[in-house]
Design a protein around this motif. Structure first.
Motif, PDB file in Angstrom:
ATOM      1  N   TRP A 311      55.183  71.166 -75.876  1.00  0.00           N
ATOM      2  CA  TRP A 311      56.085  72.323 -75.819  1.00  0.00           C
ATOM      3  C   TRP A 311      55.311  73.639 -75.718  1.00  0.00           C
ATOM      4  O   TRP A 311      55.721  74.555 -74.994  1.00  0.00           O
ATOM      5  N   ARG A 312      54.197  73.726 -76.428  1.00  0.00           N
ATOM      6  CA  ARG A 312      53.376  74.937 -76.301  1.00  0.00           C
ATOM      7  C   ARG A 312      52.903  75.113 -74.861  1.00  0.00           C
ATOM      8  O   ARG A 312      52.881  76.227 -74.323  1.00  0.00           O
ATOM      9  N   GLY A 313      52.504  73.999 -74.237  1.00  0.00           N
ATOM     10  CA  GLY A 313      52.055  74.061 -72.853  1.00  0.00           C
ATOM     11  C   GLY A 313      53.152  74.545 -71.923  1.00  0.00           C
ATOM     12  O   GLY A 313      52.910  75.364 -71.022  1.00  0.00           O
ATOM     13  N   LYS A 314      54.371  74.057 -72.144  1.00  0.00           N
ATOM     14  CA  LYS A 314      55.497  74.480 -71.308  1.00  0.00           C
ATOM     15  C   LYS A 314      55.763  75.973 -71.477  1.00  0.00           C
ATOM     16  O   LYS A 314      56.020  76.690 -70.497  1.00  0.00           O
ATOM     17  N   LEU A 315      55.677  76.444 -72.713  1.00  0.00           N
ATOM     18  CA  LEU A 315      55.920  77.863 -72.953  1.00  0.00           C
ATOM     19  C   LEU A 315      54.784  78.734 -72.423  1.00  0.00           C
ATOM     20  O   LEU A 315      55.013  79.845 -71.926  1.00  0.00           O
ATOM     21  N   ASP A 316      53.553  78.238 -72.541  1.00  0.00           N
ATOM     22  CA  ASP A 316      52.416  78.990 -71.985  1.00  0.00           C
ATOM     23  C   ASP A 316      52.545  79.124 -70.469  1.00  0.00           C
ATOM     24  O   ASP A 316      52.199  80.171 -69.893  1.00  0.00           O
ATOM     25  N   VAL A 318      55.135  79.445 -68.728  1.00  0.00           N
ATOM     26  CA  VAL A 318      56.117  80.477 -68.326  1.00  0.00           C
ATOM     27  C   VAL A 318      55.843  81.803 -69.040  1.00  0.00           C
ATOM     28  O   VAL A 318      56.661  82.711 -69.004  1.00  0.00           O
ATOM     29  N   ARG A 319      54.690  81.871 -69.697  1.00  0.00           N
ATOM     30  CA  ARG A 319      54.268  83.082 -70.384  1.00  0.00           C
ATOM     31  C   ARG A 319      55.305  83.579 -71.391  1.00  0.00           C
ATOM     32  O   ARG A 319      55.673  84.764 -71.405  1.00  0.00           O
ATOM     33  N   ASN A 321      56.892  84.847 -74.828  1.00  0.00           N
ATOM     34  CA  ASN A 321      56.347  85.847 -75.738  1.00  0.00           C
ATOM     35  C   ASN A 321      56.004  85.235 -77.101  1.00  0.00           C
ATOM     36  O   ASN A 321      56.363  84.095 -77.421  1.00  0.00           O
ATOM     37  N   ALA A 322      55.331  86.011 -77.921  1.00  0.00           N
ATOM     38  CA  ALA A 322      54.850  85.523 -79.218  1.00  0.00           C
ATOM     39  C   ALA A 322      55.996  85.149 -80.154  1.00  0.00           C
ATOM     40  O   ALA A 322      55.878  84.215 -80.948  1.00  0.00           O
ATOM     41  N   THR A 323      57.111  85.849 -80.050  1.00  0.00           N
ATOM     42  CA  THR A 323      58.261  85.550 -80.914  1.00  0.00           C
ATOM     43  C   THR A 323      58.793  84.158 -80.614  1.00  0.00           C
ATOM     44  O   THR A 323      59.117  83.388 -81.534  1.00  0.00           O
ATOM     45  N   THR A 324      58.884  83.808 -79.350  1.00  0.00           N
ATOM     46  CA  THR A 324      59.372  82.477 -78.972  1.00  0.00           C
ATOM     47  C   THR A 324      58.404  81.397 -79.446  1.00  0.00           C
ATOM     48  O   THR A 324      58.817  80.322 -79.913  1.00  0.00           O
ATOM     49  N   LEU A 325      57.113  81.654 -79.347  1.00  0.00           N
ATOM     50  CA  LEU A 325      56.118  80.696 -79.830  1.00  0.00           C
ATOM     51  C   LEU A 325      56.217  80.513 -81.344  1.00  0.00           C
ATOM     52  O   LEU A 325      56.063  79.407 -81.862  1.00  0.00           O
ATOM     53  N   ARG A 326      56.488  81.598 -82.054  1.00  0.00           N
ATOM     54  CA  ARG A 326      56.657  81.503 -83.504  1.00  0.00           C
ATOM     55  C   ARG A 326      57.901  80.695 -83.850  1.00  0.00           C
ATOM     56  O   ARG A 326      57.899  79.886 -84.784  1.00  0.00           O
ATOM     57  N   LEU A 327      58.960  80.888 -83.094  1.00  0.00           N
ATOM     58  CA  LEU A 327      60.187  80.117 -83.332  1.00  0.00           C
ATOM     59  C   LEU A 327      59.944  78.640 -83.071  1.00  0.00           C
ATOM     60  O   LEU A 327      60.449  77.782 -83.806  1.00  0.00           O
ATOM     61  N   LEU A 328      59.155  78.342 -82.053  1.00  0.00           N
ATOM     62  CA  LEU A 328      58.807  76.945 -81.784  1.00  0.00           C
ATOM     63  C   LEU A 328      58.148  76.306 -83.003  1.00  0.00           C
ATOM     64  O   LEU A 328      58.471  75.175 -83.382  1.00  0.00           O
TER      65      LEU A 328
END
Length: 400
Positions: A311-316, A318-319, A321-328
Motif C-alpha cells: 500500500w505504501r508503494g501504491k501511495l508513493d 501517486v505521490r 501526501n503525508a497525511t494520507t500516509l499517516r492515515l494508512l
C-alpha cells in the motif's frame, strides 16, 4: 461431582464438604510444582516452542512501530478468548463497536448482541490495563483482582463481585453441585491455594518458563477463584506473564486461538490433571499451542507487513501526501474508521481528513461499510481478512 473420578489423582485430593443431604465432594489441587519427570519427546517439543517464541520476540524487537501490530493481535485475543465462554462477536463487530457503530443487519459479520461485543470490549480494556499496570506492579493476586474488576464491569457477569475472590462455593457443569463435572476447593482451601500460587509466581524453580506457564494456567483454573470470568482471567494471565517474565518484548503471543480451535481437548486435558494427574499430556498440549500460535503470529505479522509495503508503494506512485500516509499507518491500529475519527487521529481539518479517506478509497485500500450516506464508516478489508484468517497454517507447515 463423582468422587470415584478423582480419588486416585496424584494432582490433589478430594474432600467431603458438609454433612448429610447437603454434603458434596470438592477437589483441592496440590501446590505447584508437580512432579513431572523429564523425557526426550517433551524436551524436543519444548525446544521447538522456545525457538518459536524467540523468533517472535526477535521479530517484535525489530518492528519499527510495534504498536501497529500489538493492537490488532490484542483484539483478536479478546474475541477468541471470549468466544470460548460463549460470545458470538467477531473482530469486525469489535472494530465497528469501537468506531461507534454496531454492525447493521445483513452484514457478513456474525453479530449476536451488543452485550456480547461489550464483553469482548471489556476484555480489551482489562488486558490493556494489565499490560500498563505491569510497569509498576508485577503479576500478582492484586493485579488479577484489578483486571477482573475491569473485565466484568457493566456486563453480564457484574453480579459476580467484580475484583473480589469468591466467598462461596462454585462448580463447573451440572444444574446442582452434586451433578457437577468439577467442584473446585471450598473457600478456605482456595485461599490457601492462592497463597501458594502467588509464592510460586515469585520463587525461582528449575522448570523452564513455558512449562511453568502450563502449570500456572491449570492451577488457576483448578482453584476457580472467581464467581465468574475464571477462564478469561486464566488466559489473560498467560499473556501478562509472557511480558512480565520478558519472554516477549510486546504482547504478541496469545493461546486462546489454539484453545478455541481445540476446545474439547483443552477442557479434557485440564480435567484429566485433576482426575488422574495427567500433567505430561497437558504440558505437551500446551507447548504444542505455544509453538503453533507463535508461528501463526509470525505469519500474520509478515502478511500485514507485506500489505503495508504494498500500500505504501501504491501511495508513493501517486505521490500521496503525508497525511494520507499517516492515515494508512493508523489503519493497522483501527481498520474501521470514520472521517471524524480520522480528523481527530490526524489532528487535521475535516476537509483534509475526508480527502485522505477518499484517496485510500480510490486506491482500493478502504471500502465504505454499508450504503448509508450518513455517519459513514470505512473498512480496510485486507487487514481484517489477514486477522480473521482461520490460522496461519501456510506459515507453519514448513516449520518444525
Amino acid at each position: 461431582m463423582n468422587r470415584r473420578d478423582f480419588e486416585n489423582s496424584t494432582a490433589g485430593k478430594i474432600i467431603q464438604v458438609g454433612q448429610g443431604n447437603v454434603a458434596y465432594w470438592a477437589f483441592v489441587p496440590n501446590p505447584l510444582p508437580p512432579d513431572l519427570a523429564p523425557e526426550w519427546e517433551l524436551a524436543s517439543l519444548l525446544s521447538v516452542a522456545d525457538r518459536a517464541v524467540s523468533e517472535l520476540a526477535g521479530l517484535g524487537r525489530n518492528l519499527p512501530n510495534p504498536d501497529l501490530f500489538v493492537s490488532p493481535f490484542l483484539r483478536r485475543e479478546a474475541v477468541l478468548s471470549s468466544r470460548i465462554e460463549g460470545t458470538q462477536s467477531d473482530l469486525t463487530d469489535l472494530y465497528l463497536y469501537e468506531a461507534g457503530q454496531v454492525p447493521l443487519p445483513g452484514f457478513e459479520s456474525m453479530i449476536s448482541t451488543e452485550a456480547d461485543v461489550n464483553e469482548v470490549r471489556n476484555y480489551v480494556l482489562a488486558l490493556e490495563y494489565g499490560l500498563e499496570r505491569l510497569r509498576t506492579l508485577p503479576v500478582s493476586l492484586r493485579l488479577l483482582c484489578e483486571i477482573h474488576e475491569r473485565l466484568l464491569a457493566g456486563v453480564r457477569g457484574e453480579y459476580a463481585t467484580p475484583g473480589c475472590f469468591r466467598t462461596r462455593q462454585n462448580w463447573i457443569g451440572g444444574r446442582t453441585i452434586n451433578e457437577a463435572v468439577y467442584v473446585p476447593p471450598p473457600v478456605d482451601e482456595m485461599r490457601a491455594g492462592l497463597d501458594a500460587f502467588e509464592k510460586y509466581l515469585y520463587v525461582d524453580h528449575p522448570h523452564p518458563p513455558l512449562v511453568r506457564l502450563a502449570f500456572l494456567h491449570y492451577q488457576f483454573e483448578a482453584l476457580h477463584t472467581f464467581v465468574d470470568g475464571n477462564g478469561r482471567i486464566g488466559r489473560l494471565l498467560l499473556a501478562l506473564l509472557l511480558v512480565n517474565w520478558k519472554l516477549l518484548p510486546q504482547p504478541l503471543l496469545y493461546l486462546s486461538a489454539y484453545f478455541e480451535r481445540n476446545r474439547p481437548d483443552y477442557y479434557a486435558h485440564l480435567l484429566a490433571i485433576s482426575r488422574r494427574g495427567a500433567w505430561r499430556e497437558w504440558v505437551f498440549f500446551f507447548l504444542q499451542g505455544v509453538k503453533e500460535q507463535a508461528h501463526d503470529t509470525i505469519w500474520r505479522i509478515k502478511q500485514l507487513q507485506d500489505l503495508q509495503t504494498l500500500w505504501r508503494g501504491k501511495l508513493d506512485n501517486v505521490r500521496a501526501n503525508a497525511t494520507t500516509l499517516r492515515l494508512l499507518e493508523w489503519l493497522f491500529v483501527a481498520p474501521v474508521i470514520s472521517i471524524p475519527q480520522a480528523q481527530k487521529l490526524l489532528d487535521v481539518t475535516y476537509h483534509t481528513a475526508r480527502r485522505s479517506v477518499e484517496k485510500l478509497i480510490e486506491m482500493d485500500i478502504l471500502h465504505q461499510f454499508g450504503e448509508s450516506d450518513y455517519d459513514r464508516r470505512f473498512i480496510a478489508k485486507e487487514i481484517l481478512k489477514t486477522l480473521n484468517a482461520e490460522d496461519g497454517s501456510l506459515g507453519r507447515d514448513n516449520q518444525n
